[in-house]
Design an enzyme around this catalytic site. Structure first.
Site, PDB file in Angstrom:
ATOM      1  N   GLU A  93      52.544-115.692 -19.348  1.00  0.00           N
ATOM      2  CA  GLU A  93      53.468-114.575 -19.187  1.00  0.00           C
ATOM      3  C   GLU A  93      52.919-113.497 -18.277  1.00  0.00           C
ATOM      4  O   GLU A  93      51.710-113.314 -18.155  1.00  0.00           O
ATOM      5  CB  GLU A  93      53.810-113.976 -20.545  1.00  0.00           C
ATOM      6  CG  GLU A  93      54.859-114.802 -21.232  1.00  0.00           C
ATOM      7  CD  GLU A  93      55.141-114.335 -22.632  1.00  0.00           C
ATOM      8  OE1 GLU A  93      56.313-114.325 -23.021  1.00  0.00           O
ATOM      9  OE2 GLU A  93      54.190-113.985 -23.345  1.00  0.00           O
ATOM     10  N   CYS A 106      51.174-106.854 -14.788  1.00  0.00           N
ATOM     11  CA  CYS A 106      50.073-107.322 -15.638  1.00  0.00           C
ATOM     12  C   CYS A 106      50.059-108.844 -15.582  1.00  0.00           C
ATOM     13  O   CYS A 106      51.022-109.493 -15.983  1.00  0.00           O
ATOM     14  CB  CYS A 106      50.334-106.843 -17.059  1.00  0.00           C
ATOM     15  SG  CYS A 106      49.117-107.424 -18.217  1.00  0.00           S
ATOM     16  N   CYS A 113      42.534-118.108 -24.292  1.00  0.00           N
ATOM     17  CA  CYS A 113      41.235-117.480 -24.032  1.00  0.00           C
ATOM     18  C   CYS A 113      40.230-118.063 -25.022  1.00  0.00           C
ATOM     19  O   CYS A 113      40.556-118.266 -26.189  1.00  0.00           O
ATOM     20  CB  CYS A 113      41.335-115.969 -24.212  1.00  0.00           C
ATOM     21  SG  CYS A 113      39.808-115.100 -23.824  1.00  0.00           S
ATOM     22  N   CYS A 117      38.522-112.812 -29.774  1.00  0.00           N
ATOM     23  CA  CYS A 117      38.417-111.465 -30.334  1.00  0.00           C
ATOM     24  C   CYS A 117      39.329-111.423 -31.562  1.00  0.00           C
ATOM     25  O   CYS A 117      40.461-111.911 -31.508  1.00  0.00           O
ATOM     26  CB  CYS A 117      38.829-110.416 -29.312  1.00  0.00           C
ATOM     27  SG  CYS A 117      37.778-110.461 -27.854  1.00  0.00           S
ATOM     28  N   CYS A 120      43.001-110.159 -31.384  1.00  0.00           N
ATOM     29  CA  CYS A 120      43.802-110.586 -30.228  1.00  0.00           C
ATOM     30  C   CYS A 120      44.430-111.954 -30.466  1.00  0.00           C
ATOM     31  O   CYS A 120      43.723-112.913 -30.784  1.00  0.00           O
ATOM     32  CB  CYS A 120      42.912-110.625 -28.987  1.00  0.00           C
ATOM     33  SG  CYS A 120      43.735-111.352 -27.553  1.00  0.00           S
ATOM     34  N   SER A 198      40.153-106.406 -16.113  1.00  0.00           N
ATOM     35  CA  SER A 198      39.770-106.000 -17.465  1.00  0.00           C
ATOM     36  C   SER A 198      38.909-107.108 -18.060  1.00  0.00           C
ATOM     37  O   SER A 198      39.281-108.273 -18.033  1.00  0.00           O
ATOM     38  CB  SER A 198      41.029-105.802 -18.319  1.00  0.00           C
ATOM     39  OG  SER A 198      40.680-105.558 -19.661  1.00  0.00           O
ATOM     40  N   CYS A 341      51.409-104.428 -25.514  1.00  0.00           N
ATOM     41  CA  CYS A 341      50.068-104.933 -25.779  1.00  0.00           C
ATOM     42  C   CYS A 341      50.021-105.726 -27.075  1.00  0.00           C
ATOM     43  O   CYS A 341      50.427-105.222 -28.121  1.00  0.00           O
ATOM     44  CB  CYS A 341      49.160-103.712 -25.926  1.00  0.00           C
ATOM     45  SG  CYS A 341      47.620-103.895 -25.146  1.00  0.00           S
TER      46      CYS A 341
HETATM   47  N1  SAH Z   1      40.310-110.641 -21.643  1.00  0.00           N
HETATM   48  C1  SAH Z   1      40.368-109.393 -21.008  1.00  0.00           C
HETATM   49  C2  SAH Z   1      41.737-109.037 -20.471  1.00  0.00           C
HETATM   50  C3  SAH Z   1      42.938-109.400 -21.291  1.00  0.00           C
HETATM   51  S1  SAH Z   1      43.153-108.537 -22.790  1.00  0.00           S
HETATM   52  C4  SAH Z   1      39.846-108.314 -21.933  1.00  0.00           C
HETATM   53  O1  SAH Z   1      39.649-108.576 -23.117  1.00  0.00           O
HETATM   54  O2  SAH Z   1      39.626-107.204 -21.443  1.00  0.00           O
HETATM   55  C5  SAH Z   1      43.803-106.953 -22.252  1.00  0.00           C
HETATM   56  C6  SAH Z   1      43.541-105.803 -23.246  1.00  0.00           C
HETATM   57  O3  SAH Z   1      44.396-105.890 -24.427  1.00  0.00           O
HETATM   58  C7  SAH Z   1      42.111-105.801 -23.782  1.00  0.00           C
HETATM   59  O4  SAH Z   1      41.563-104.505 -23.795  1.00  0.00           O
HETATM   60  C8  SAH Z   1      42.309-106.318 -25.179  1.00  0.00           C
HETATM   61  O5  SAH Z   1      41.229-105.998 -25.985  1.00  0.00           O
HETATM   62  C9  SAH Z   1      43.610-105.660 -25.596  1.00  0.00           C
HETATM   63  N2  SAH Z   1      44.253-106.281 -26.778  1.00  0.00           N
HETATM   64  C10 SAH Z   1      44.159-107.552 -27.198  1.00  0.00           C
HETATM   65  N3  SAH Z   1      44.898-107.753 -28.329  1.00  0.00           N
HETATM   66  C11 SAH Z   1      45.465-106.570 -28.634  1.00  0.00           C
HETATM   67  C12 SAH Z   1      46.345-106.137 -29.679  1.00  0.00           C
HETATM   68  N4  SAH Z   1      46.799-106.976 -30.598  1.00  0.00           N
HETATM   69  N5  SAH Z   1      46.736-104.843 -29.681  1.00  0.00           N
HETATM   70  C13 SAH Z   1      46.317-103.997 -28.721  1.00  0.00           C
HETATM   71  N6  SAH Z   1      45.483-104.359 -27.702  1.00  0.00           N
HETATM   72  C14 SAH Z   1      45.054-105.621 -27.656  1.00  0.00           C
HETATM   73 FE1  SF4 Z   2      40.255-113.045 -24.672  1.00  0.00          FE
HETATM   74 FE2  SF4 Z   2      39.297-111.114 -26.236  1.00  0.00          FE
HETATM   75 FE3  SF4 Z   2      40.585-110.480 -23.948  1.00  0.00          FE
HETATM   76 FE4  SF4 Z   2      41.921-111.511 -26.058  1.00  0.00          FE
HETATM   77  S1  SF4 Z   2      40.889-109.531 -25.966  1.00  0.00           S
HETATM   78  S2  SF4 Z   2      42.158-112.118 -23.918  1.00  0.00           S
HETATM   79  S3  SF4 Z   2      40.402-112.966 -26.901  1.00  0.00           S
HETATM   80  S4  SF4 Z   2      38.625-111.589 -24.187  1.00  0.00           S
END
Ligand code: SAH
Ligand code: SF4
Length: 362
Positions: A93, A106, A113, A117, A120, A198, A341
């Site tokens: 997406e 975006c 991934c 995390c 996420c 990011s 997000c």
């Molecule tokens: N993998 C990269 C980029 C994609 S995630 C990274 O982790 O930076 C983009 C942003 O969204 C990151 O800061 C991530 O931590 C945040 N994010 C992930 N899941 C989320 C959620 N459920 N609510 C709010 N932010 C979230």
């Molecule tokens: Fe991957 Fe973590 Fe970024 Fe989610 S927040 S896309 S799991 S690195």
């Protein structure tokens, strides 16, 4: 040459080599590049100043097609979301967020991934693969088509952020090629400041980034102690906070007008106390930093709750007014179409998945 190579996977140098190998003149590369990235035509046949013989050769050697749009939604607030179906049926997406002074696209760098995390949804997807350069650039071209954004003046997509699905620094090669295509000043012509990577903190690549790409950087910090960060962002076990911040302290070219953004997801009772805010200020003191607080967007099965509005405001005030570091709160956009997000959703893994992508990195 095999017909499965897309012309959008070529950097300009690679296109030059291809053109040279055909025995064609160098200026053909520039002509082609303009059709691809300035005019945005959708087939070789529309490239009217390219001779018929060369067009036939291009048609027989290379692929030139747009990503397939599986679904396109437009939110009440103007946010748009595209679900793309890739050749192998997997889905990714892309989200466009219009604001008064900019329009941010975006984009995703991987299907899923590997980093898991804990807050996420993307990290829970069982199927993960890197996107090709063509699939990364393809998201931008398809969005430009859809938004009718091929006018050179007043373009709608002013900023591009790698904050969709995936860890861009784990797909560094293809992401680098795509960024070089975006930067080319005879084509899409984005400036380095308008492109943001990011990352969850892949330290060895961060150390190379400045010299190789020099785009804007956002770091998903999310916690101020290793204990908490190990839980939230498990890559922290490999590259803990101190090591990450040391790499950023010496990150060249960062100054007050070009600061590193630290993303910090607000999780109720986990990382959102005033004490955490104070520690955050202390940690970021040696770095030209700004903080972007992201209210947590829950997904089915997630174990966290979002901090209250008051907690987020108090945290932001502590960082900003007492700590002197700019702190902004990222407002969820496109919630009615699940584009905020943590709300993007790809069913490509056959299990319903939500995922991230929200923007607003200046
Ligand atoms: N993998 C990269 C980029 C994609 S995630 C990274 O982790 O930076 C983009 C942003 O969204 C990151 O800061 C991530 O931590 C945040 N994010 C992930 N899941 C989320 C959620 N459920 N609510 C709010 N932010 C979230
Ligand atoms: Fe991957 Fe973590 Fe970024 Fe989610 S927040 S896309 S799991 S690195």
């Amino acid at each position: 040459m095999k017909k499965n190579i897309s012309i959008n996977s070529f950097t300009k140098d690679e296109l030059n080599t291809y053109i040279f190998d055909l025995g064609e003149k160098k200026y053909r590369t520039r002509q082609l590049w303009k059709w691809l990235y300035v005019n945005g035509v959708k087939s070789f046949n529309e490239m009217t100043d390219i001779g018929i013989n060369l067009r036939e050769k291009l048609n027989s050697d290379l692929l030139y097609n747009r990503l397939e749009i599986d679904k396109h939604q437009i939110s009440k607030d103007g946010t748009q979301k595209w679900l793309f179906k890739l050749e192998d049926e997997r889905k990714i997406e892309t989200v466009f967020i219009p604001e008064s002074d900019r329009g941010t696209l975006c984009i995703s760098s991987q299907v899923g991934c590997t980093l898991s995390c804990s807050f996420c949804h993307t990290g829970t997807m069982p199927l993960v693969r890197n996107l090709s350069t063509n699939e990364i650039i393809g998201q931008i071209l398809a969005a430009k088509d859809s938004l009718l954004d091929w006018e050179i003046k007043n373009r709608k997509i002013t900023n591009i952020v790698f904050m969709g699905m995936g860890e861009p620094l784990y797909n560094y090669q293809e992401v680098t090629k795509a960024i070089n295509i975006l930067l080319d000043n005879e084509g899409l012509c984005y400036s380095r400041r308008k492109i943001t990577l990011s990352t969850s903190g892949v330290v060895p690549i961060i150390q190379k980034l400045k010299h190789e790409l020099d785009v804007s950087l956002a770091i998903s910090l999310h916690a101020v102690s290793d204990d908490v960060r190990n839980e939230l962002v498990p890559i922290n076990k490999k590259w803990p906070i101190k090591q990450l911040l040391s790499a950023l302290e010496v990150y060249p070219g960062v100054n007050n007008s070009r600061r590193i953004t630290f993303e910090y997801v607000m999780l109720d009772g986990v990382n959102d106390s005033i004490n955490d805010a104070k520690k955050l200020v202390k940690l970021l003191e040696p770095i030209h930093a700004k903080v972007n607080l992201i209210p947590f967007n829950p997904w089915p099965g997630s174990i966290y709750r979002c901090s209250s509005e008051k907690t987020i405001k108090d945290f932001a005030d502590e960082v900003c007014y007492n700590g002197g570091i700019t702190a902004t709160v990222r407002h969820a956009r496109g919630q009615d179409i699940l584009a905020a997000c943590g709300q993007l959703k790809s069913n490509s893994s056959r299990i319903s998945r939500e995922k991230i992508a929200d923007i607003n990195v200046a």
